[in-house]
Scaffold this active site. Structure first.
Site: not given
Ligand code: GUN
Length: 290
Positions: A51, A96, A119
């Site tokens: 990311k 996360q 998200d």
């Molecule tokens: N953990 C695994 N995938 C994601 C996601 O798309 N967003 C977040 N915040 N945590 C994750």
């Protein structure tokens, strides 16, 4: 069989965002994403690396805030989120998941300002997408990535039979709504669906997000179906595989996504799309849909 190339399509999104974000910078607007990680979960660290790399590539400022599980609780995490909500230099907040068990994750997620919810996990943003495609502002990145793949390969959704295997809040449920918004006839399967193959065989568009390697075999797929594999699993050799038996299903599918190289890369690209759109929403500018 045609491969749906997540890397290629993600690159087209990055190229567009690079231009759009550079244009914002000329107006002294500098999109910024803050990621909160509690603990040092290996998979989470690897996702966060991707990311932040994508942020750098598109010109988004990214900051990572990490906490040791023992130094944080629900209240202090919520206080931090309130601070970020009030900070005008922060445009996107991503907590996360998974969070440690002692943290009440739904309350934490609920604290995020919907305008900064990149998200697309808050009830406000999920609720808005129920209205129609026009009201989809900040939607969950993985289903958005699937829509972008279908758009890139000019795969019609309107009037098609779409079958979603998996009904999670992160992927399955929002994906089903987005397909319905685009006028597919949508079936959503879950772990209690009695005869999964009877459902999957109907699909013109089959999306699978369960987390079970080899769940979907060739005999469960209609000839010519478009098969999108959202699953990410490690097999016995430590290799990344999806939920779809790729070799077997690629003999039947007209289009199929590989794992790796499919949906995972699209999710990250769409997160950057959401950071850009969140920035526009906060500046009362109209978010671009593409
Ligand atoms: N953990 C695994 N995938 C994601 C996601 O798309 N967003 C977040 N915040 N945590 C994750």
């Amino acid at each position: 069989m045609n491969l749906m190339d997540g890397k290629l399509v993600a690159e087209t999104i990055y190229a567009r965002l690079q231009g759009e974000i550079a244009a914002l910078k000329t107006k002294d607007i500098h999109p910024k994403l803050v990621i909160i990680l509690v603990g040092d979960d290996h998979a989470s660290l690897s996702y966060i690396r991707s990311k932040r790399k994508a942020a750098e590539k598109t010109g988004v400022i990214s900051e990572l805030i990490t906490y040791k599980p023992e130094e944080i609780d629900t209240e202090s995490l919520i206080n931090k989120i309130h601070e970020l909500n009030a900070d005008p230099t922060v445009n996107g907040i991503l907590v996360q998941v998974p969070l440690p068990k002692h943290v009440r994750a739904p309350e934490v997620m609920k604290a995020i300002d919907p305008k900064k919810d990149v998200d697309g996990f808050t009830a406000y943003n999920l609720g808005k997408m129920f209205l129609s495609a026009e009201f989809e502002d900040l939607v969950p990145c993985t289903p958005l990535g699937v829509i972008r793949l279908l758009e890139y390969y000019k795969i019609p959704i309107l009037g098609k039979e779409a079958v979603m295997v998996g009904a999670s809040n992160l992927v399955g449920k929002p994906m089903a709504v987005m397909l319905l918004n685009r006028k597919a006839t949508v079936t959503v399967c879950n772990s209690k669906t009695p005869d999964l193959a009877a459902q999957t065989k109907k699909a013109d568009i089959l999306v699978v997000a369960v987390g079970k390697a080899g769940l979907i075999t060739g005999e469960m797929v209609k000839k010519g179906a478009v098969v999108i594999d959202v699953g990410i699993n490690r097999n016995a050799d430590g290799k990344l595989v999806g939920d779809v038996d790729f070799q077997d299903v690629s003999l039947k599918a007209s289009y199929i996504t590989p794992v790796p190289g499919g949906c995972g890369l699209m999710t990250v690209a769409c997160l950057m799309e959401n950071v850009y759109n969140a920035t526009l929403i906060q500046k009362s500018l109209e978010p671009g849909k593409k």
